[in-house]
Design an enzyme around this catalytic site. Structure first.
Site, mmCIF file in Angstrom:
data_model
loop_
_atom_site.group_PDB
_atom_site.id
_atom_site.type_symbol
_atom_site.label_atom_id
_atom_site.label_comp_id
_atom_site.label_asym_id
_atom_site.label_seq_id
_atom_site.Cartn_x
_atom_site.Cartn_y
_atom_site.Cartn_z
ATOM 1 N N GLU A 74 -49.134 54.194 86.445
ATOM 2 C CA GLU A 74 -49.670 55.209 87.343
ATOM 3 C C GLU A 74 -50.993 54.772 87.966
ATOM 4 O O GLU A 74 -51.255 55.050 89.134
ATOM 5 C CB GLU A 74 -49.836 56.545 86.590
ATOM 6 C CG GLU A 74 -50.052 57.719 87.526
ATOM 7 C CD GLU A 74 -49.730 59.063 86.882
ATOM 8 O OE1 GLU A 74 -48.817 59.114 86.022
ATOM 9 O OE2 GLU A 74 -50.381 60.057 87.223
ATOM 10 N N GLU A 124 -50.110 52.449 90.667
ATOM 11 C CA GLU A 124 -49.595 53.200 91.814
ATOM 12 C C GLU A 124 -50.750 53.873 92.560
ATOM 13 O O GLU A 124 -50.801 53.878 93.792
ATOM 14 C CB GLU A 124 -48.601 54.249 91.288
ATOM 15 C CG GLU A 124 -47.906 55.064 92.360
ATOM 16 C CD GLU A 124 -46.982 56.142 91.751
ATOM 17 O OE1 GLU A 124 -47.037 56.355 90.513
ATOM 18 O OE2 GLU A 124 -46.233 56.761 92.523
ATOM 19 N N CYS A 178 -46.372 63.692 84.525
ATOM 20 C CA CYS A 178 -45.952 63.553 83.129
ATOM 21 C C CYS A 178 -45.573 64.883 82.499
ATOM 22 O O CYS A 178 -44.941 64.915 81.458
ATOM 23 C CB CYS A 178 -47.029 62.866 82.312
ATOM 24 S SG CYS A 178 -48.661 63.385 82.756
ATOM 25 N N SER A 238 -46.466 61.292 91.371
ATOM 26 C CA SER A 238 -46.333 59.904 90.956
ATOM 27 C C SER A 238 -44.876 59.658 90.614
ATOM 28 O O SER A 238 -44.230 60.500 89.988
ATOM 29 C CB SER A 238 -47.202 59.662 89.724
ATOM 30 O OG SER A 238 -46.734 58.536 89.041
ATOM 31 N N LYS A 248 -39.583 69.575 77.678
ATOM 32 C CA LYS A 248 -39.109 68.215 77.438
ATOM 33 C C LYS A 248 -37.617 68.196 77.132
ATOM 34 O O LYS A 248 -36.950 67.186 77.313
ATOM 35 C CB LYS A 248 -39.881 67.569 76.284
ATOM 36 C CG LYS A 248 -41.317 67.213 76.645
ATOM 37 C CD LYS A 248 -41.412 65.962 77.503
ATOM 38 C CE LYS A 248 -42.832 65.717 77.991
ATOM 39 N NZ LYS A 248 -42.890 64.785 79.129
ATOM 40 N N GLU A 258 -36.183 68.103 80.451
ATOM 41 C CA GLU A 258 -36.403 66.770 81.029
ATOM 42 C C GLU A 258 -35.391 65.771 80.456
ATOM 43 O O GLU A 258 -34.798 64.979 81.192
ATOM 44 C CB GLU A 258 -37.835 66.294 80.737
ATOM 45 C CG GLU A 258 -38.142 64.917 81.336
ATOM 46 C CD GLU A 258 -39.471 64.340 80.851
ATOM 47 O OE1 GLU A 258 -40.517 64.949 81.125
ATOM 48 O OE2 GLU A 258 -39.454 63.281 80.208
ATOM 49 N N GLU A 291 -30.897 62.044 86.119
ATOM 50 C CA GLU A 291 -31.503 60.807 86.639
ATOM 51 C C GLU A 291 -32.248 60.021 85.554
ATOM 52 O O GLU A 291 -32.615 58.876 85.761
ATOM 53 C CB GLU A 291 -32.423 61.111 87.829
ATOM 54 C CG GLU A 291 -33.663 61.950 87.541
ATOM 55 C CD GLU A 291 -33.444 63.464 87.653
ATOM 56 O OE1 GLU A 291 -32.285 63.914 87.508
ATOM 57 O OE2 GLU A 291 -34.434 64.185 87.868
ATOM 58 N N CYS A 320 -51.063 69.983 76.517
ATOM 59 C CA CYS A 320 -49.955 69.939 75.552
ATOM 60 C C CYS A 320 -50.325 70.523 74.191
ATOM 61 O O CYS A 320 -49.452 70.980 73.460
ATOM 62 C CB CYS A 320 -49.488 68.514 75.349
ATOM 63 S SG CYS A 320 -49.188 67.638 76.876
#
Ligand code: SF4
Ligand code: SF4
Ligand code: FES
Lengths: 579, 156
Positions: free
Chosen positions: A284, A287, A305, A325, A364, A367, A372, A508
């Protein structure tokens, strides 16, 4: 203004505007509550006075008063402990229980249920009222969480968590009277509505009406399957909260015990998602610098994230999809490498590997299930369970957690720097990116304690000089704040180079899968303590910059070549879609 | 003239625009929508939520709270049996039962061919005529199970 009044006959003083509940609490009297919810850190206030289990007597008033919404006044005589008040509280609770399935034996919330605790505290010794049940006891299952309407006491806490923390309000009271149900539109599950799975609603639910969708049996099954090679990895903030499930003080760092427990549970390899977090930072920050210096992508760069936040952009701000990102989350990167890099190194067939992640988060789970984030229909991360679910597994296995000695993570994907630890706190990802970007430009370690980014509440804005570049950065905690920030960026009134957003207020450490505490423990204290432990862990680490992680250095040398390489893109980057 | 779905949505869109897409006007908008569509199906609720920038859950919450709003399509002939106190003590339940048997519908249902809807309401303010039945807005007083056949005879 200070006023004087009487609490159970004794003189006490209070501030005007305080409620009977607050004044009693300050004077060591706990009045039972159920629907009331207050969170000092964010100012969340939920006081519909719906449950009536907080009734008290006030001299001179004909009716009993709900303590949670009744303001104190000069000379008021409050009686919290009269026969009349106690009986009323108990009766109101009994009436609530009359429309509640009495299946505590098989309810996952048992032992932590506020309703159960209240029956004990208020001395409910038999079920006096029997009547029709308003709702059937059939759970509506979503990937992240499950709703059981029959167990709902209509306190409305979840509705306000969604509305006030996240400003999403995707759940609401529906129907009326006896049939009233809290749900999304048309009674749909969390998968079918514009819910981001943050689990803040789950966290505040006093009963078993909202629970993370339990996947512990699937993990046990994998562990018992001799054909499978089961690998686990643990998110940064799990180590500062898991101990709470075993009665250890809030925020105790139990990293070593957790690793030991996972080994006893039978996982073949125990890795640290901190490795994935460091890797996320490598990719990241690369990037970020490319976008800033070479103009290769949209600014502000937005972190990606947090799966709650990502889904939020997909639903509500698709115009910012290209700002996200392209990096996978730490969970995503870690899992992708387990089935490629690790599998190749060890000569294991990736099809035999089952990857389990231990997360502070229930988004999560969603996710993990994203199509993908896998290959040929096989997910990179097979199962994601919460800290609470891990605690259930440890208990089921009879592991005496508190007596375990410390063990360490397995190597290859088990090392983490302090930059990874701070992922658990809001502002941490941004701080880690800045540390790494400065290191990459200056080629040396400069100041790593970037205090100005530590925005654990609200919105934090800051301009920093990184390697000679003035960069404008912002951090928002919780989506209600994110919305303010995004709208300002959209309107052009504010502009930034990078924005970090964590959906859960505080980050978190306050995720939807984190251990809960009784209502009388202040939320703000829980968060502060966990934040502080994380800071302490970071502070003590020899390496506090992701690029200094030796396993990461080896990974690039042997496998990925360099950040942003073709192979890195194939394994570590993803894309997002408008929903 | 039966309006097409597209025309109905356009009409609703215009009405919402007249109200500045203001979510405080939700109830008025739902009234109008029900007037246009005859009921409030999912698509209509989602459309309204999107235009008012509120969650569909909120719209659904309001729709299911007020008994006036319905998510079920209504039949061509809407039969309302008053079950208010005055009508009830004078045998409205028997009348409802008779309708149920003759139409093979339960209270609140619409026939598969969308011809009849049978519902009940509480007091239409014509207690002097109890028991009362309304069919498509027209009031029939002093009903008896026998007059149910007669009433239905007029609406074939
Ligand atoms: S998971 Fe989060 S977004 Fe979804 S309903 Fe709960 S609080 Fe709202
Ligand atoms: S689901 Fe839980 S938090 Fe929400 S209203 Fe019901 S009991 Fe309260
Ligand atoms: S806590 Fe006071 S009414 Fe529910």
């Amino acid at each position: 203004m200070s006023i004087n009044l009487f609490l159970n006959g004794l003189p006490v003083s209070a501030e005007a505007g305080q409620t009977v509940l607050q004044v009693a609490k300050e004077n060591n009297i706990k009045i039972p509550t159920l629907c009331y919810l207050f969170d000092k850190t964010t100012g969340l206030t939920h006081n519909p006075a719906a449950c009536r289990v907080c009734m008290v007597e006030i001299k001179g008033r004909r009716n009993l008063a709900p303590a949670c919404v009744t303001e104190v006044s000069e000379g008021m005589e409050i009686l919290t402990n009269t026969q009349k008040a106690r009986l009323a509280r108990k009766t109101n609770l009994e009436l609530l229980l009359s429309d509640h399935p009495k299946d505590c034996f098989v309810c996952e919330k048992s032992g932590k249920c506020e309703l159960q605790k209240l029956s004990e505290d208020l001395g409910v010794d038999r079920l006096r009222y029997e009547g029709a049940m308003s709702k059937s006891n059939v759970p509506v299952v979503g990937t992240a969480y499950t709703r059981d309407d029959a167990k709902c006491v209509l306190c409305g806490r979840c509705v306000d968590a969604c509305k006030q923390y996240q400003e999403i309000a995707v759940i609401s009271a529906t129907k009326r009277g006896f049939a009233t149900t809290i749900s999304g539109e048309f009674g749909l599950s969390s998968n079918e509505i514009a819910c981001i799975n943050c689990g803040q609603c789950v966290k505040v639910c006093p009963t078993g009406a909202l629970l993370a969708t339990n996947q512990t049996e699937a993990v046990f099954e994998a562990l018992n399957d001799p054909e499978k090679y089961v690998v686990v990895h643990t998110a940064p903030s799990t180590r500062v909260s898991l101990g709470e499930e075993f009665g250890l003080p809030i925020g105790t760092n139990v990293q070593g015990k957790m690793v030991h427990a996972l080994r006893l549970l039978g996982f073949k390899k125990i890795f640290d998602t901190n490795f994935g977090a460091d890797l996320t930072i490598m990719e990241e920050s690369n990037e970020f610098l490319d976008r800033v210096l070479k103009g290769t992508g949209k600014l502000p760069l937005m972190t990606s994230c947090c799966p709650g936040w990502v889904k939020y952009v997909e639903h509500y701000y698709p115009e910012f999809l290209d700002n996200l990102s392209s990096c996978k989350s730490p969970q995503g990167m870690q899992a992708a490498l387990i089935k490629s890099y690790f599998a190749e190194k060890e000569g294991i067939d990736p099809k035999k590997i089952i990857t389990v992640s231990i997360m502070p988060c229930i988004a999560k789970k969603f996710e993990s299930a994203r199509a993908e984030l896998g290959k040929d229909g096989i997910p990179d991360n097979d199962i994601s369970i919460s800290v609470k679910e891990l605690a259930v597994m440890i208990r089921k296995a009879g592991i005496q957690f508190n007596s375990l000695n410390d063990q360490t993570y397995d190597s290859l994907l088990g090392e983490g720097t302090g930059a990874a630890d701070i992922f658990g706190n809001t502002g941490g990802v941004m701080e880690a990116v800045v540390r790494n970007a400065a290191f990459l430009i200056d080629k040396q370690e400069t100041d790593v304690d970037i205090i100005t980014l530590r925005g654990e509440a609200g919105i934090t804005r800051s301009t920093l000089n990184i390697g000679g570049h003035q960069l404008k950065l912002a951090v928002a905690s919780g989506l209600a704040n994110a919305k303010l920030l995004l709208d300002a960026v959209k309107a052009g009134t504010e502009s930034y180079d990078a924005i970090e957003i964590m959906a859960c207020p505080g980050g978190c450490i306050n995720g939807g899968g984190q251990p809960e505490h009784p209502v009388d423990v202040e939320y703000s204290d829980i968060l502060k303590t966990r934040h502080a432990t994380i800071r302490g862990i970071d502070k003590k680490k020899v390496h506090r910059i992701s690029a200094q992680n030796s396993e990461i250095q080896a990974l690039y040398k042997d496998y990925l070549k360099k950040p942003g390489s073709h192979k890195a893109h194939e394994l570590l980057h993803t894309h997002f879609t408008k929903r | 003239m039966v309006k097409t779905n597209k025309e109905m949505f356009a009409e609703l869109e215009a009405f919402i625009a007249e109200h500045n897409n203001d979510s405080a006007e939700l109830i008025a908008i739902l009234h109008q929508a029900q007037h246009i569509f005859g009921y409030l199906p999912k698509e209509v609720q989602e459309f309204i939520a999107e235009r008012l920038k509120i969650s569909a859950a909120k719209v659904y919450g309001v729709v299911t709270f007020y008994s006036f709003f319905t998510m079920k399509p209504k039949g061509e002939i809407v039969i309302n049996v008053c079950l208010g106190t005055a009508c009830f003590v004078r045998g409205a339940d028997k009348i409802l039962e008779k309708f149920e048997t003759l139409l093979n519908l339960k209270n609140g249902e619409t026939s598969a061919d969308k011809k009849y809807t049978l519902t009940s309401l509480r007091c239409v303010g014509a207690c002097g005529l109890a028991p009362v039945v309304q069919v498509n807005g027209k009031t029939f007083g002093n009903c008896t199970p026998a007059s149910v056949d007669q009433i239905l005879g007029q609406y074939k």
